[in-house]
Design an enzyme around this catalytic site. Sequence first.
Site, PDB file in Angstrom:
ATOM      1  N   CYS A  27       0.986  -1.125  -0.093  1.00 13.41           N
ATOM      2  CA  CYS A  27      -0.314  -0.194   0.115  1.00 13.41           C
ATOM      3  C   CYS A  27       0.796   1.356  -0.049  1.00 13.41           C
ATOM      4  O   CYS A  27       0.180   2.526  -0.441  1.00 13.41           O
ATOM      5  CB  CYS A  27      -0.880   0.183   1.100  1.00 13.41           C
ATOM      6  SG  CYS A  27      -2.221  -1.394   1.179  1.00 13.41           S
ATOM      7  N   HIS A  74      -4.118   7.085   0.735  1.00 17.65           N
ATOM      8  CA  HIS A  74      -4.046   5.793   0.896  1.00 17.65           C
ATOM      9  C   HIS A  74      -5.473   5.372   1.078  1.00 17.65           C
ATOM     10  O   HIS A  74      -6.205   5.799   1.952  1.00 17.65           O
ATOM     11  CB  HIS A  74      -2.999   4.751   1.189  1.00 17.65           C
ATOM     12  CG  HIS A  74      -3.742   3.218   0.973  1.00 17.65           C
ATOM     13  ND1 HIS A  74      -3.801   2.950  -0.234  1.00 17.65           N
ATOM     14  CD2 HIS A  74      -3.594   2.320   2.117  1.00 17.65           C
ATOM     15  CE1 HIS A  74      -3.962   1.627  -0.062  1.00 17.65           C
ATOM     16  NE2 HIS A  74      -3.896   1.280   1.144  1.00 17.65           N
ATOM     17  N   ASN A 131     -10.106  -1.046  -1.878  1.00 20.23           N
ATOM     18  CA  ASN A 131      -8.504  -0.874  -1.933  1.00 20.23           C
ATOM     19  C   ASN A 131      -7.686  -1.279  -2.990  1.00 20.23           C
ATOM     20  O   ASN A 131      -7.641  -2.565  -3.246  1.00 20.23           O
ATOM     21  CB  ASN A 131      -8.110  -1.647  -0.457  1.00 20.23           C
ATOM     22  CG  ASN A 131      -6.769  -1.307  -0.224  1.00 20.23           C
ATOM     23  OD1 ASN A 131      -5.947  -0.575  -1.141  1.00 20.23           O
ATOM     24  ND2 ASN A 131      -6.323  -1.764   1.071  1.00 20.23           N
TER      25      ASN A 131
HETATM   26  O1  UT7 Z   1      -4.112  -1.079   2.939  1.00 22.78           O
HETATM   27  C1  UT7 Z   1      -3.917  -1.475   4.184  1.00 22.78           C
HETATM   28  C2  UT7 Z   1      -4.509  -2.703   4.484  1.00 22.78           C
HETATM   29  N1  UT7 Z   1      -5.787  -3.008   5.349  1.00 22.78           N
HETATM   30  C3  UT7 Z   1      -6.263  -1.979   6.052  1.00 22.78           C
HETATM   31  O2  UT7 Z   1      -5.935  -1.141   6.375  1.00 22.78           O
HETATM   32  C4  UT7 Z   1      -7.545  -2.640   6.841  1.00 22.78           C
HETATM   33  C5  UT7 Z   1      -7.345  -2.256   8.419  1.00 22.78           C
HETATM   34  N2  UT7 Z   1      -8.419  -2.873   9.008  1.00 22.78           N
HETATM   35  C6  UT7 Z   1      -9.917  -2.816   8.844  1.00 22.78           C
HETATM   36  O3  UT7 Z   1     -10.336  -2.111   7.835  1.00 22.78           O
HETATM   37  C7  UT7 Z   1     -10.996  -3.331   9.639  1.00 22.78           C
HETATM   38  O4  UT7 Z   1     -10.522  -4.193  10.731  1.00 22.78           O
HETATM   39  C8  UT7 Z   1     -11.605  -4.577   8.996  1.00 22.78           C
HETATM   40  C9  UT7 Z   1     -12.665  -3.600   7.907  1.00 22.78           C
HETATM   41  C10 UT7 Z   1     -11.071  -5.561   7.974  1.00 22.78           C
HETATM   42  C11 UT7 Z   1     -12.811  -5.335   9.863  1.00 22.78           C
HETATM   43  O5  UT7 Z   1     -13.447  -4.378  10.701  1.00 22.78           O
HETATM   44  P1  UT7 Z   1     -13.540  -4.581  12.279  1.00 22.78           P
HETATM   45  O6  UT7 Z   1     -14.379  -3.830  12.930  1.00 22.78           O
HETATM   46  O7  UT7 Z   1     -12.130  -4.978  12.766  1.00 22.78           O
HETATM   47  O8  UT7 Z   1     -14.200  -6.342  12.138  1.00 22.78           O
HETATM   48  P2  UT7 Z   1     -13.679  -7.546  12.998  1.00 22.78           P
HETATM   49  O9  UT7 Z   1     -12.407  -8.131  12.068  1.00 22.78           O
HETATM   50  O10 UT7 Z   1     -13.668  -7.497  14.336  1.00 22.78           O
HETATM   51  O11 UT7 Z   1     -15.021  -8.573  12.459  1.00 22.78           O
HETATM   52  C12 UT7 Z   1     -16.351  -8.173  13.201  1.00 22.78           C
HETATM   53  C13 UT7 Z   1     -16.900  -9.482  12.837  1.00 22.78           C
HETATM   54  C14 UT7 Z   1     -16.507 -10.593  13.174  1.00 22.78           C
HETATM   55  O12 UT7 Z   1     -17.449 -11.727  13.446  1.00 22.78           O
HETATM   56  P3  UT7 Z   1     -17.771 -12.036  15.001  1.00 22.78           P
HETATM   57  O13 UT7 Z   1     -16.291 -12.702  15.451  1.00 22.78           O
HETATM   58  O14 UT7 Z   1     -18.014 -10.562  15.859  1.00 22.78           O
HETATM   59  O15 UT7 Z   1     -18.773 -12.856  15.255  1.00 22.78           O
HETATM   60  C15 UT7 Z   1     -16.175 -11.365  11.685  1.00 22.78           C
HETATM   61  O16 UT7 Z   1     -16.182 -12.748  11.630  1.00 22.78           O
HETATM   62  O17 UT7 Z   1     -17.343  -9.263  11.663  1.00 22.78           O
HETATM   63  C16 UT7 Z   1     -17.186 -10.552  11.076  1.00 22.78           C
HETATM   64  N3  UT7 Z   1     -16.722 -10.460   9.392  1.00 22.78           N
HETATM   65  C17 UT7 Z   1     -17.870 -10.183   8.518  1.00 22.78           C
HETATM   66  N4  UT7 Z   1     -18.881 -10.114   8.394  1.00 22.78           N
HETATM   67  C18 UT7 Z   1     -19.808  -9.959   7.326  1.00 22.78           C
HETATM   68  C19 UT7 Z   1     -15.454 -10.315   9.008  1.00 22.78           C
HETATM   69  N5  UT7 Z   1     -15.580 -10.086   7.639  1.00 22.78           N
HETATM   70  C20 UT7 Z   1     -16.964 -10.016   7.377  1.00 22.78           C
HETATM   71  C21 UT7 Z   1     -17.576  -9.856   6.189  1.00 22.78           C
HETATM   72  N6  UT7 Z   1     -19.071  -9.789   6.220  1.00 22.78           N
HETATM   73  N7  UT7 Z   1     -17.106  -9.424   5.052  1.00 22.78           N
END
Ligand code: UT7
Length: 333
Positions: free
Chosen positions: A113, A260, A290
Amino acid sequence: MYASEIVAVGMAVPDRIVTNDDLSKLMDTNDEWITQRSGIRERRWVDAQTTTSDLALRAAERAIAAAGIKKEDIELIVMATLSPDHDFPGTGCFLQAKLGLAGCATLDIRQACSGFLYGLSVADQFIKTGMYKTVLLVGAEVHSKGLDVSTRGRDVAVLFGDGAGAAILKRTDATNSSRVLSTHLHAEGAHAQELWLPGPGMNLGAERVSRAMLDEGLIYPKMNGKKVFAHAIRRMAEVLMEGLAANNTKLEDIDLFLFHQANLRINEMLAQELKIPPEKVFNTIHKYGNTTAATIPIGMSEAVAAGKLKKGMLVASAAFGSGFTWASALYRW
Ligand code: UT7
């Protein structure tokens, strides 16, 4: 004394739009989750025949035309991508051949990135030392062919899209107001496995690629989302302020912020923390997701087309991603 000026930009995205609802047919996800957590509404995916160097070519041709240069003027191609056509040689070589060029130098940048800003810094140094007068800098990615589009990979798969952006940098006099003012690069490899692609690789046993690796899904990107999110905000704020300090500039002096595009929430929280007015931040993530090394040149291209990025404006960019790597640049358009 020389400096480099970004004289023109160009971008290319595939025609195929993939909405959040389209993804919900492939995996257990939904529009509400994706929109609320990331701000992404749709992204573009290539067809089976299109590769990273094809998107790079289209963006590069547009930048070359907009710059009004002959392609033969290009002395160095800097190609930033984490989704290369092949492991080797670098995608810059494939792009060079598709451009119909031969002989000029090519250099691939693998800083994910942060790749475009790392590439901008490399191009800027080559121009400042007097070695090259004209550099083509490209950020391009085809993510769609490398994502786990089952529920297992949903945390990563919904975030990424395909696209390319290119810039032509030319030598100018260091007294020219339109120029790259400074670039700032960092990395912390201790966090390499927080956002990475484990396989294929030389560190996985006797074979670079194996059936077990495929079965375990090691050929798909893995991410510790919460950790990446927290580090992204902290490091982007830090490296942005480092750039401002190096130029004796205040946040209020910046006309436009081209960050970014990893997650709309990251950019909103960054702007909130630094008290940047939201109208000064130009985002494209809702349309393209992204696109990693391509997000910043796509942002430049779209901001120019929208009349938001104009000659004479002072611009700040910052990026964070896999590595961890992070970087910033200050430039006057
Ligand atoms: O370019 C640099 C690279 N990337 C980044 O900068 C990304 C940085 N991180 C993020 O943007 C966020 O952490 C995410 C968008 C990836 C995730 O958001 P979050 O608020 O941290 O969610 P989480 O990973 O804590 O997941 C919450 C819940 C989980 O379920 P449980 O365990 O609470 O039951 C996941 O399994 O959401 C679930 N989940 C989804 N649900 C529906 C994870 N992915 C999905 C999905 N659709 N695509």
